[in-house]
Design an enzyme around this catalytic site. Structure first.
Site: not given
Length: 363
Positions: A65, A117, A143, A151
C-alpha cells in the site's frame, strides 16, 4: 481507466497491468477501485474466461500500500476520524475478499518486489489462483518494520505455510525469493524472466479451456534448473519450527537467545529492528487466525489496523523509513520485555469510527 492500472481483454483473458513504476506499484485507493471495478465487470462476462495480473515494471509487481499516503493522512487526522484511511483499508480488504472467492482462474505474475498489499492481490484465492515467480521475485510481509502487522489476509495465507514458517516470516519480515516462495506454499510455478514474452504469447494465443494448466505445462520445462537446494526456508525449517512454535513473543526470544547458531543470531538481529509491540500483536493475530476463514481474518485485520493508527506505531515506523529516512524508529514499547499483554489484546477489541456502520464492509 486509472492512470496507474491498465485493463484490457485479450484472447478472452482479462489482463490487469499495474503501472505506477516510480512508486513500485504501491497501491493507491484509485488503483484499488480500478482493479475492483474490472474484476466485478469480468466476473459475469462470458467473454472473459480468466484474469491475469502483472506489472509494467521490471523492478516490482507491487510493493504494498501507499505508506506515505498513510502517514500524510494519519498525521493530519486521527485514524478513528479519517474517512480516507477508512475508505482505503475497507476497500482494499474487500478487494482481497473478492479475489479470494473469484469464480474464474486468477493468475498473478509476481515478478520483482512483492510485498504487503502486493501479496494481498496475489495470494488471495485458493481453487482459482495460480501464482508465478521468477528469479527476480523478492517476496515479504515486512509490516512489523513499519509498526504494522501482516494484513491483507496475511493472517490467513501465512497460516497456509508449512510448520512455523508463517510465524517466522510475519515476525521477522524477512525477504524470500522464488525457491522459498514455492516451498512455503506462497507460489506455484517458476518461470525465468527471459521467458515472460513467451508466457505472454501463450496467454494471448492459447485456446485451452483452463489457461492455468497450460501455464503449468509451460513452466514444467524450467523445473530441472530450479533446484530446491537453494531454498533457505527448507534449510532452516527445523530451527524455525523449534523457535517459533511458542505462543508468546518472549518465549520465542528466549528460545532464540539460547541457540548460538548463525540462524538464531541473524534472526535476533533482524527482530531487534522490528516493532516489539507489533511482533507480539502479529503472533497473536496468526494464532487467532489459525481456525478462521479468510473473511473472518480480514474482518479481524480491519479492526487491528484501526488500533495501529490510533496507537501511532505505524506512523512512527513510516516516518523513520520513508519520511525522515533515518531508519531509527522510536518504538513504543522499546523492547520485547516491556510489551504489555493487555495492550496486545486491546488490538483485537472492536473499534469503529463514529460514521462507520459495523456491517459496512465485507458483507
Amino acid at each position: 481507466m486509472s492512470s496507474h492500472v491498465i485493463t484490457e481483454i485479450k484472447n478472452h483473458i482479462g489482463i490487469i497491468t499495474l503501472d505506477r513504476p516510480k512508486a513500485l506499484n504501491s497501491l493507491s485507493l484509485e488503483m484499488v477501485r480500478t482493479i475492483t471495478a474490472s474484476l466485478l465487470a469480468w466476473r459475469d462476462d462470458q467473454n472473459v474466461r480468466a484474469v491475469f495480473i502483472q506489472s509494467s515494471s521490471e523492478k516490482a509487481f507491487c510493493a504494498g500500500g501507499d505508506i506515505r499516503f498513510f502517514y500524510d493522512v494519519g498525521t493530519q487526522t486521527p485514524m478513528q476520524d479519517s474517512a480516507l484511511l477508512e475508505d482505503f483499508f475497507t476497500e482494499e480488504y474487500a478487494l482481497n475478499h473478492l479475489i479470494h472467492f473469484y469464480p474464474k482462474p486468477y493468475i498473478a505474475l509476481m515478478h520483482g518486489v512483492v510485498m504487503g498489499g502486493g501479496m494481498g492481490i496475489a495470494q488471495s484465492g485458493v481453487s482459482s489462483r495460480l501464482r508465478i515467480v521468477t528469479e527476480r521475485t523478492k517476496m515479504a510481509m515486512p509490516e512489523v518494520n513499519i509498526g504494522l502487522f501482516p494484513d491483507v489476509g496475511g493472517g490467513y495465507f501465512l497460516n497456509q505455510t508449512p510448520g512455523q514458517i508463517g510465524a517466522y516470516l510475519g515476525l521477522t519480515g524477512e525477504i524470500i525469493q522464488a525457491a522459498d516462495a514455492i516451498y512455503a506454499n506462497l507460489a506455484d510455478v517458476y518461470i525465468p524472466s527471459t521467458s515472460i514474452p513467451d508466457l505472454m504469447q501463450l496467454i494471448e494465443t492459447s485456446s485451452a479451456a483452463d489457461i492455468r494448466q497450460t501455464i503449468r505445462e509451460f513452466a514444467a520445462q524450467f523445473a530441472p534448473q530450479f533446484a530446491i537446494e537453494g531454498c533457505q526456508l527448507a534449510t532452516h525449517k527445523t530451527l524455525i519450527d523449534q523457535h517459533f512454535s511458542a505462543n508468546e513473543l518472549t518465549a520465542i526470544d528466549t528460545s532464540l537467545r539460547a541457540d548460538s547458531s548463525p540462524f538464531a543470531n541473524t534472526t535476533l538481529a533482524t527482530m531487534a529492528k522490528r516493532s516489539p509491540l507489533m511482533m507480539a500483536v502479529t503472533l497473536e493475530q496468526l494464532r487467532r487466525c489459525q481456525q478462521m476463514t479468510v473473511a473472518e481474518c480480514l474482518r479481524l485485520e480491519r479492526t487491528m489496523v484501526r488500533h495501529c493508527f490510533k496507537h501511532g506505531e505505524v506512523l512512527e515506523g513510516v516516518r523513520a523509513l520513508v519520511v525522515d529516512k533515518d531508519n531509527l524508529p522510536r518504538w513504543s514499547p522499546t523492547n520485547i520485555a516491556e510489551v504489555n499483554a493487555a495492550l496486545v489484546q486491546s488490538f483485537f477489541d472492536e473499534i469503529w469510527p463514529a460514521y462507520a456502520h459495523p456491517l459496512a464492509y465485507l458483507r
